[in-house]
Design an enzyme around this catalytic site. Sequence first.
Site, PDB file in Angstrom:
ATOM      1  N   GLU D  73      -0.785 -13.070   1.918  1.00  0.00           N
ATOM      2  CA  GLU D  73       0.538 -11.828   2.603  1.00  0.00           C
ATOM      3  C   GLU D  73       1.289 -14.062   3.404  1.00  0.00           C
ATOM      4  O   GLU D  73       2.603 -13.668   2.661  1.00  0.00           O
ATOM      5  CB  GLU D  73      -0.213 -11.448   3.037  1.00  0.00           C
ATOM      6  N   PHE D  99       0.539  -5.873   7.270  1.00  0.00           N
ATOM      7  CA  PHE D  99      -0.218  -7.296   6.804  1.00  0.00           C
ATOM      8  C   PHE D  99       0.981  -7.887   7.463  1.00  0.00           C
ATOM      9  O   PHE D  99       1.139  -9.344   7.539  1.00  0.00           O
ATOM     10  CB  PHE D  99      -0.597  -6.877   5.093  1.00  0.00           C
ATOM     11  N   HIS D 142      -4.284  -0.423   8.723  1.00  0.00           N
ATOM     12  CA  HIS D 142      -3.470  -0.020   7.340  1.00  0.00           C
ATOM     13  C   HIS D 142      -2.714   1.247   7.702  1.00  0.00           C
ATOM     14  O   HIS D 142      -2.252   1.940   6.547  1.00  0.00           O
ATOM     15  CB  HIS D 142      -4.470   0.150   5.795  1.00  0.00           C
TER      16      HIS D 142
HETATM   17  C1  LIG Z   1      -4.977  -8.939   3.139  1.00  0.00           C
HETATM   18  C2  LIG Z   1      -4.739  -7.795   2.627  1.00  0.00           C
HETATM   19  N1  LIG Z   1      -4.480  -7.621   0.878  1.00  0.00           N
HETATM   20  C3  LIG Z   1      -4.588  -6.863   0.453  1.00  0.00           C
HETATM   21  C4  LIG Z   1      -4.889  -5.617   0.661  1.00  0.00           C
HETATM   22  C5  LIG Z   1      -5.376  -4.585  -0.539  1.00  0.00           C
HETATM   23  N2  LIG Z   1      -6.377  -4.948  -1.992  1.00  0.00           N
HETATM   24  C6  LIG Z   1      -7.602  -3.908  -0.772  1.00  0.00           C
HETATM   25  S1  LIG Z   1      -9.307  -4.690  -1.332  1.00  0.00           S
HETATM   26  C7  LIG Z   1      -7.893  -5.711  -2.567  1.00  0.00           C
HETATM   27  C8  LIG Z   1      -8.741  -6.435  -4.124  1.00  0.00           C
HETATM   28  C9  LIG Z   1      -9.818  -7.247  -3.530  1.00  0.00           C
HETATM   29  O1  LIG Z   1      -9.970  -7.240  -4.304  1.00  0.00           O
HETATM   30  P1  LIG Z   1     -11.428  -8.363  -4.583  1.00  0.00           P
HETATM   31  O2  LIG Z   1     -11.742  -9.567  -3.148  1.00  0.00           O
HETATM   32  O3  LIG Z   1     -11.735  -9.133  -5.840  1.00  0.00           O
HETATM   33  O4  LIG Z   1     -12.531  -7.872  -4.308  1.00  0.00           O
HETATM   34  P2  LIG Z   1     -13.264  -6.010  -5.104  1.00  0.00           P
HETATM   35  O5  LIG Z   1     -12.465  -4.917  -4.935  1.00  0.00           O
HETATM   36  O6  LIG Z   1     -12.596  -6.661  -6.186  1.00  0.00           O
HETATM   37  O7  LIG Z   1     -14.362  -5.829  -4.947  1.00  0.00           O
HETATM   38  C10 LIG Z   1      -6.628  -5.631  -2.401  1.00  0.00           C
HETATM   39  C11 LIG Z   1      -6.073  -6.762  -2.923  1.00  0.00           C
HETATM   40  C12 LIG Z   1      -5.964  -5.989   1.724  1.00  0.00           C
HETATM   41  N3  LIG Z   1      -7.335  -5.006   2.118  1.00  0.00           N
HETATM   42  N4  LIG Z   1      -5.743  -6.960   2.727  1.00  0.00           N
END
Ligand SMILES: Cc1ncc(C[n+]2csc(CCOP(=O)(O)OP(=O)(O)O)c2C)c(N)n1
Lengths: 328, 328, 339, 339
Positions: D73, D99, D142
Amino acid sequence: MASSAPRKRAAPVKTEVDATRATDLYRTVARIRAAELVLQRHITEHGFGGFWHPGLGQEGVQAGAVAALRTDDYMFIAHRGLGYALAKGMSLESLFGDLFARTVGSTGGKGGGTVHFVDPERGVLGQGGAIGSSFVLGAGAAISGQMLGTDRVCAIFFGDGASSRGTWHESALQASVWKLPIVWICENNGWAVSARISEQSPTENIADRASAYGVPGVIVDGQDAIAVFDAVTEAVDRARAGHGPTLIEAKTMRIRGHYEGDRQKYRDDLLVGDEIPRDPLGILREHVPASVADQLDDDARHEAESVLATVLEAPRADPSIIYKDVWS
Amino acid sequence: MASSAPRKRAAPVKTEVDATRATDLYRTVARIRAAELVLQRHITEHGFGGFWHPGLGQEGVQAGAVAALRTDDYMFIAHRGLGYALAKGMSLESLFGDLFARTVGSTGGKGGGTVHFVDPERGVLGQGGAIGSSFVLGAGAAISGQMLGTDRVCAIFFGDGASSRGTWHESALQASVWKLPIVWICENNGWAVSARISEQSPTENIADRASAYGVPGVIVDGQDAIAVFDAVTEAVDRARAGHGPTLIEAKTMRIRGHYEGDRQKYRDDLLVGDEIPRDPLGILREHVPASVADQLDDDARHEAESVLATVLEAPRADPSIIYKDVWS
Amino acid sequence: MTEQRTQESPGDGVSTINYALAINHAMAEEMRRDSRVWILGQDVGRMGGVFGVTRGLLDEFGPLRVRDTAINETFIVGAAAGAAMTGTIPIAELQFADFMLIAGDEIFGKLAKWRYMHGGKLSLPAVVRVPTGLLGGVGAEHSQSLEVLGMHFPGVKVVLPSTPADAKGLLKSAIRDPNPVLFFEHKGLYRVKGEVPDDPEFLVPFGVAAVRRRGDALTVIATGMMVDRTLAAAEVLAREGHEVEVIDPRTLVPLDMDTILESVQRTGRAMIVHEAVRTAGAGAEIASRIHEELFFALDAPVWRLGASDTPIPQDPELEQLCIPQVPGIAEAMRGLIAL
Amino acid sequence: MTEQRTQESPGDGVSTINYALAINHAMAEEMRRDSRVWILGQDVGRMGGVFGVTRGLLDEFGPLRVRDTAINETFIVGAAAGAAMTGTIPIAELQFADFMLIAGDEIFGKLAKWRYMHGGKLSLPAVVRVPTGLLGGVGAEHSQSLEVLGMHFPGVKVVLPSTPADAKGLLKSAIRDPNPVLFFEHKGLYRVKGEVPDDPEFLVPFGVAAVRRRGDALTVIATGMMVDRTLAAAEVLAREGHEVEVIDPRTLVPLDMDTILESVQRTGRAMIVHEAVRTAGAGAEIASRIHEELFFALDAPVWRLGASDTPIPQDPELEQLCIPQVPGIAEAMRGLIAL
Ligand SMILES: Cc1ncc(C[n+]2csc(CCOP(=O)(O)OP(=O)(O)O)c2C)c(N)n1
Ligand SMILES: Cc1ncc(C[n+]2csc(CCOP(=O)(O)OP(=O)(O)O)c2C)c(N)n1
Ligand SMILES: [Mg+2]
Ligand SMILES: [Mg+2]
């Protein structure tokens, strides 16, 4: 400044597998799996308030890594599933209780969806709603552990996607310089929502970044709970001995959607019928007698179903809970 | 994903030095030096509103790096001195004008202290008051350059201290994956206020972090303006050709305090009488006839003194300027 | 919300020291009292802080309890939150309050919320010390007054001492408070001296405003650096025959509305003076509460003075023009009394 | 401050589409009109956004103009600021308004200040789209409504559309505005449908409030998701014989105080309803201004409704209890009219 030369290696060569260890891991993986499947079915059939991020197929990392920790070691979990917390000893009732916002939940009824399971007694300290918060929080817990004269280690779970956040960099530099007792466990499941990690990372592996921080970077097969256990054990020992953090990357895969219900139109590697390639249960079965494994599967399924039924009958919190616990 | 293997190397082997280039660099370094010294004297004798972060001794990096850029290349400067901006073609009057809050300053009189020199025509886009902001801003400028169909490159200057910020990590990953036309130039002067970089970085060099981002990491002698010029030229060519960013670490030293007036009690490596080890002027003199160098020194001193005198007489802005330029 | 209601209890000794040293003493005393208290931040150790506030603490408490960090504000606050959750009491120093914006998620997403989110199972007794306000020539990114943010995010307490004694007593209360506290130290007050009790049990409680001057013509609520300026303006008004009451709330969360309302009830007129931007500043909240509670008792609307709707210019002369000055405050007092 | 004063000018065609699609159309039209406009954010490309708002844009405009970022972000907003300074017009999407706290320095330290700090030599025409408010079960980190922050930091405009037509027209104005704009899209409104002009020159100007309902008993200023709830409460009051005027400011910076004051002058009573935390929310500023300007014309104090002084609980049933509901709004209307 770095104490030991950065290194990287594949999963350790398995010499002999401790049968009790394998059985214990099988039990944990089976319990997580059963909970995942029972939730998946419930959500598909009845819907759900909030969002659930299924951890199906990633149980091997979660069970293997947590088994390498002591109960009093600190742990920051990720948002994918409930395996971490269950493995650390929280009751399934308290976890389902959170998901369905019942007073039996670990947050006392504030829950709903992928929540912030917590159990300080067992070192479960939550997960950042803002992905990647755990890097900085976890460093703080590791400092407390040191300052209070304990030899507690702090395990920080995170996804491949979370590894892009600046909080990683700030924490990794400082933790390395201060030799904080930390084990970073990256569950690289290949995806961050719709983003392929291979399109987001300039290096092939997340662990390739370890050398920038003067810490060991270890890659392990995340489907093999025993390999994960071994790798994390070594890193925990290193941290406990005062030699600082280790970055472990467990290669795994996201079987289902980002959240339960995600139609995944962006994805071209969808699996047929949720088949789990290199299923951690299958891999563990090599070391567990079939009859024992079958029994553990049954027990786990029974537990998950009966706990779900109990929790769905359990009371919700009084609405006045919304005003509670803002202040100490 | 990385296009070219990370590498690291010492300063390029000098084959033959272009005499005009050496003279030009000498002129620039001499002009920066004279401005630094005239300011230092003025501040010591008359005090100063605000804070001035002297760049004495770091002129070689600033002059050498900027000489490798085109006038229309973008540049985010650091807070240490005015060398970057002067080398990029801004007039000394506009810079002193900013320092003393006169309308002739590039910010039109809002200045005072180490300010936010700006000259979009010459690609000078400012410096983040919050150290390390430039990583993300600079990436954005590089994107604009690409999208507008230019082959402009964006140079981002930063200190060893700034390299710890999370903005670095987020930008470096994304810039590498997108192959943005960026050159990162770290002026490693060994200190971040009172913090020794050797106690803050787990790796010996900042450039050692480049491999985590799949970009080349280059170490260069920052006192040698020609070596810096050569290293930055190569990185600029690479960026302009679409091969992505390069991390250059110029080893230099902080001769004076963090800010002018800092008593530096925390420091045990203080130099006697501000002697500048491996003075960039001295190194350049190997390639410039003494009479030419002497003349350039004289010219520079004269320029700095007369511009300072002029600027001190120049008008301050009308107080209503405080309400100006909040909005476009 | 459990408040510390410990009385101010100066011991025999009183020292005349400056605001920076008062803060220093508060930390040293609390660190002696409780080995769980520790400090982290940039330059807090070897240098003793960019404003000299932590001088001598590294020598006394060693490098594990006085930790020099890299330039990593997100880490500083985030690690403080994680440490607070696990049984120690961190005091995080940011070099400028503006850098709260770099650690925004850690302050307002973690410190402020994580107890609530986890059903009370975690506590976050961290103090975040943030040097606030104008210093003279440090520009738009180093001069902001951001205390109102702490009012809008439930879960953090907000403290703004205006005297050396309050600085000491409030910081000691902050360190002992089981909740996270944002502690706004004014950069322009660091060198101001005052009498400060030596008693290591001297605490200034949260949520208790200080009435700095009694009066009946008008109630002025002022914070931080504006307290002295408001008192100076009140002197001017006194010479003109109007006695102005001046209240320094000292903490914005919790906010002592009782003292404010009692005063305004008596004077019928109120004004708020702060250094923060006027629009959507703490003054808007305080004014709204006064109007809500005392509308029918008021003789005039509540006025607000604050910084102009602009960033702060870099020049030290221009920057002062953006915030309330004594003549302007006096002028506003006259105007409101005349209304 | 130069405002866009272009009139709302619906063309012949009007389509009934939802709020998310209206935002999508605004971006697509502006990207067709001006090749300098581009998008960055997580999942905005291949997936079309976590809320589906950018669907189809990658296909039409390609990967250089619709950029999927990593989870960064700080980068997203910072790069948008740097790009805006250098001649392109970025639209940055954060997945949740919360965020903004991760990119606080980039929003409030860079976008809001860098034009001013540099004597007007830079312009920062960036739009930061932030999905705001409750969604149902996404919890404390959120679900926040943070629009008041944009009021306290001079230099950013603040937009909160409450209908599909406004979402489209305001976003188009935002993209054409030479200043940085924070665009708060309500997650709970994405699937709400309404009539939206097709005309690619349909713009909704900033600083012009919409009077959603006429009345003489009370003026209610409501934003975002609260507009519909307030209108529903006004229906209830109408059945009880009280006609309530409902004003949706649509932009908080600039804020159309003229329309608000004209209305309150007529009704003599005012109330503000927002989803953000009540304490130190936008309502405090609006209430203060009304009191300041119309104190002697008011029949009662201005009231404010907003979220409780708590974080938002994770459970989708509990979360609604934290913010104003139709019955509570109606009850407050009755109470204020009776005062
Ligand atoms: C700072 C932030 N940006 C965006 C999000 C939205 N978001 C939640 S999970 C996710 C993807 C996370 O990917 P990863 O760390 O690879 O975990 P996975 O879901 O694959 O287990 C996103 C973009 C968030 N929760 N926090
Ligand atoms: C985010 C942030 N944190 C802290 C500061 C205060 N500060 C200004 S310069 C500086 C040290 C910078 O060190 P380095 O990047 O090595 O540059 P140098 O001063 O050595 O040229 C610090 C801590 C700041 N301006 N911004
Ligand atoms: Mg992932
Ligand atoms: Mg340095």
